[in-house]
Design an enzyme around this catalytic site. Structure first.
Site, short mmCIF file in Angstrom:
data_model
loop_
_atom_site.label_atom_id
_atom_site.label_comp_id
_atom_site.label_asym_id
_atom_site.label_seq_id
_atom_site.Cartn_x
_atom_site.Cartn_y
_atom_site.Cartn_z
N ARG A 178 1.84 9.79 -2.13
CA ARG A 178 2.54 8.38 -2.76
C ARG A 178 2.94 8.62 -4.27
O ARG A 178 4.09 7.85 -4.58
CB ARG A 178 1.36 7.21 -2.79
CG ARG A 178 0.68 7.17 -1.37
CD ARG A 178 -0.11 5.76 -1.44
NE ARG A 178 0.60 4.44 -1.65
CZ ARG A 178 0.41 4.26 -2.80
NH1 ARG A 178 -0.36 4.47 -3.95
NH2 ARG A 178 1.19 3.04 -3.15
N ARG A 195 -3.52 -1.34 4.08
CA ARG A 195 -3.85 -0.94 2.89
C ARG A 195 -5.30 -1.70 2.28
O ARG A 195 -6.25 -1.10 1.58
CB ARG A 195 -2.72 -1.20 1.63
CG ARG A 195 -3.17 -0.55 0.42
CD ARG A 195 -2.01 -1.11 -0.58
NE ARG A 195 -0.52 -1.00 -0.23
CZ ARG A 195 0.05 0.24 -0.46
NH1 ARG A 195 -0.29 1.09 -0.94
NH2 ARG A 195 1.25 0.20 0.28
N PRO A 212 -3.54 -6.18 8.31
CA PRO A 212 -3.71 -5.84 7.27
C PRO A 212 -4.03 -4.40 7.26
O PRO A 212 -4.54 -3.87 8.13
CB PRO A 212 -5.36 -6.45 6.71
CG PRO A 212 -5.77 -6.92 7.94
CD PRO A 212 -4.86 -7.11 8.79
N TYR A 243 6.67 7.16 -4.29
CA TYR A 243 6.91 5.89 -4.91
C TYR A 243 6.77 5.86 -6.22
O TYR A 243 6.62 4.71 -6.84
CB TYR A 243 6.22 4.82 -4.13
CG TYR A 243 5.85 4.89 -2.61
CD1 TYR A 243 6.86 4.75 -1.86
CD2 TYR A 243 4.54 5.07 -2.26
CE1 TYR A 243 6.67 4.59 -0.39
CE2 TYR A 243 4.38 5.11 -0.87
CZ TYR A 243 5.33 4.66 0.15
OH TYR A 243 5.26 4.39 1.37
N CYS A 302 5.73 23.91 -4.90
CA CYS A 302 7.07 24.38 -5.44
C CYS A 302 7.97 23.02 -5.41
O CYS A 302 9.06 23.27 -4.90
CB CYS A 302 7.65 25.56 -4.94
SG CYS A 302 6.25 26.86 -5.04
N GLU A 303 7.70 22.07 -6.11
CA GLU A 303 8.61 21.05 -6.45
C GLU A 303 8.08 20.44 -7.47
O GLU A 303 6.93 20.06 -7.92
CB GLU A 303 8.25 20.00 -5.30
CG GLU A 303 8.44 20.16 -3.83
CD GLU A 303 10.10 20.26 -3.51
OE1 GLU A 303 10.73 19.69 -4.17
OE2 GLU A 303 10.33 20.70 -2.35
N TYR A 344 -2.75 5.53 2.99
CA TYR A 344 -1.47 6.16 2.98
C TYR A 344 -1.75 7.43 2.37
O TYR A 344 -0.66 7.90 1.55
CB TYR A 344 -0.22 5.27 2.48
CG TYR A 344 -0.06 4.04 3.18
CD1 TYR A 344 0.32 4.04 4.34
CD2 TYR A 344 -0.63 2.89 2.88
CE1 TYR A 344 0.60 2.87 5.17
CE2 TYR A 344 -0.58 1.68 3.37
CZ TYR A 344 0.22 1.65 4.85
OH TYR A 344 0.14 0.49 5.19
C1 LIG Z 1 2.54 -1.07 7.57
C2 LIG Z 1 2.49 -2.45 8.18
C3 LIG Z 1 1.39 -3.24 8.06
C4 LIG Z 1 0.23 -2.82 7.07
O1 LIG Z 1 0.75 -2.94 5.72
P1 LIG Z 1 -0.18 -2.85 4.58
O2 LIG Z 1 0.63 -3.15 3.49
O3 LIG Z 1 -0.81 -1.75 4.49
O4 LIG Z 1 -1.37 -4.16 4.92
C5 LIG Z 1 1.28 -4.36 8.94
N1 LIG Z 1 2.37 -4.63 9.68
C6 LIG Z 1 3.32 -3.93 9.93
C7 LIG Z 1 4.26 -4.12 11.06
C8 LIG Z 1 3.41 -2.62 9.12
O5 LIG Z 1 4.52 -1.99 9.46
#
Ligand SMILES: *Cc1c(COP(=O)(O)O)cnc(C)c1O
Length: 416
Positions: free
Chosen positions: A312, A276, A274, A316, A343-344, A371
């Protein structure tokens, strides 16, 4: 109580007004709550306690050394994607045997570093990477522990830029090829096949694709077992979403019990990655309003944080809540876009927000713990923001604001 909450009309982190932090450390500034970080990690430990998993925090979400240390002390392992991240987790005092190394493009030098450190496992994403690792390990007289990152071809139903488990993604080994690649791996002399993994995407608000992916991996594990290739661990990746606005992230306990049911009676260690969900809602980006710019068709709050600090929204079209640090009951709200000085036109932190603010006020861009700082850059020759970790009423500056001298130093050196 949420670590970020109003006390009277002041937004606080734990027991401290965010305004105090802005006064002491300046803006823009990332502010993290130690309590929120700890709670997020222990929630995983508690939900999955029956399986005693290795929880490898995916450090690309937020790789500040102090945050790594905090998680290491709680027993975390780490998921890394570069030699730089390896150096970071080792500097934070992590145990090498709790590190898994992911990523599609590992260089020979990075492999050597990780082999010498003695990491838990390499998550391998292609046949050629397997061959390279075998060669590097052979030169060092070592056996490299490997897991194959299999692409289960499951739709994570998330943003296309953060969906990774479909056939057309650059990640992983195609499910239909994986069995043969395992046989190839098992025949290579300097590799030790130990596990299997997948990571199908990020910010998943429904856990069923994750469970479906695990089912596919388990079917493959059984087939491999029959062929004499017995795996010791299954790594289900990361990807659990968080609430940015009105999402309902999967319930951790319910997710854990589905995993538990599937692993019951199997001699397989559970690994997970995990990112995020451990840090996202434990941090905010604190910024000050420089100007209110009232336009013909649109109003803007121009703030001192920008896309270089928090990419972000630009990258996205991601939504982040934006809250005033001080609530003014007597001020009528203004409908505005919250934008930075870069400047974007894509330099925005939020669009069409109702905010009762005046120039000089502070705003907190919420859910900026993941992130945020790790994706920040020096675009427009902006120094990277300070980072502050709060525990109760105590603050610790865990990253100094970058200075212009530091920013120019490498270029000056070339002219001497
Ligand atoms: C980015 C990533 C994660 C973590 O993903 P989250 O969405 O932030 O939990 C886990 N494993 C791999 C291989 C990743 O590239």
């Amino acid at each position: 109580m949420n670590a970020f909450h109003y006390h009277h009309d002041q937004l606080q982190v734990e027991d401290l007004p965010l305004a105090d932090i802005a006064r002491e450390f300046g803006t823009p500034c990332f502010v993290y709550s130690a309590e929120a970080l700890t709670k997020a990690f222990t929630a995983y430990q508690n939900a999955f306690s029956a399986l005693d998993p290795l929880i490898c925090y995916a450090i690309k979400a937020n790789s500040n050394l102090s945050i790594l240390q905090l998680f290491a002390r709680l027993g975390a392992g780490f998921d890394i994607v570069s030699g730089g991240e390896l150096a970071r987790v080792l500097a934070a005092g992590a145990r090498a045997d709790k590190i898994v190394f992911s990523g599609v493009g590992k260089s020979a030098a990075e492999m050597k570093m990780a082999l010498e450190a003695g990491i838990h496992c390499f998550n391998i994403e292609s046949v050629n990477e397997l061959l390279r690792l075998n060669e590097v390990a052979g030169k060092l007289g070592l056996k490299a522990p490997v897991s194959l990152r299999v692409n289960p071809n499951v739709d994570a139903m998330t943003h296309p830029y953060i969906s990774t488990g479909l056939k057309d993604n650059k990640f992983g080994i195609a499910f239909d090829m994986a069995f043969d690649v395992y046989r190839e791996a098992a025949a290579l002399p300097n590799l030790q096949v130990t596990g299997i993994d997948c990571h199908i995407g990020s910010q998943l608000t429904d856990a069923s694709p994750l469970v479906e992916a695990l089912d596919r991996l388990l079917a493959l594990i059984d087939r491999l077992d029959e062929a004499g290739i017995t795996l010791q661990h299954v790594d289900i990746g990361g990807g659990l979403g968080i609430r940015y606005s009105d999402e309902t992230p999967p319930d951790l306990a319910a997710y854990a019990s589905q995993i538990e049911q599937r692993l019951a009676g199997r001699a397989l260690k559970l690994v997970m990655e995990p990112g995020r969900s451990l840090v996202g809602n434990a941090g905010v980006l604190l910024t000050q309003v420089e100007y209110l710019k009232l336009g013909e068709s649109k109003n803007f709050a121009v703030v001192d944080a920008a896309m270089n600090d928090l990419l972000r929204p630009s990258l996205y079209s991601a939504y982040h809540g934006i809250l005033p640090v001080e609530q003014h009951a007597n001020l009528s709200p203004l409908l505005c876009d919250v934008v930075g000085p870069i400047c974007e036109s894509s330099d925005f932190l939020g669009k069409n927000r109702e905010l009762a603010v005046k120039e000089g006020d502070l705003l907190a861009v919420m859910s900026a713990g993941a992130y945020g700082s790790t994706m920040s850059s020096n675009y427009n020759t902006r120094t990277r923001a300070a980072e502050v970790l709060v525990s109760g009423k105590e603050t610790r500056l865990i990253r100094r604001r970058e200075t212009l001298d530091e920013l120019l130093a490498n270029e000056k050196a070339l002219l001497q």
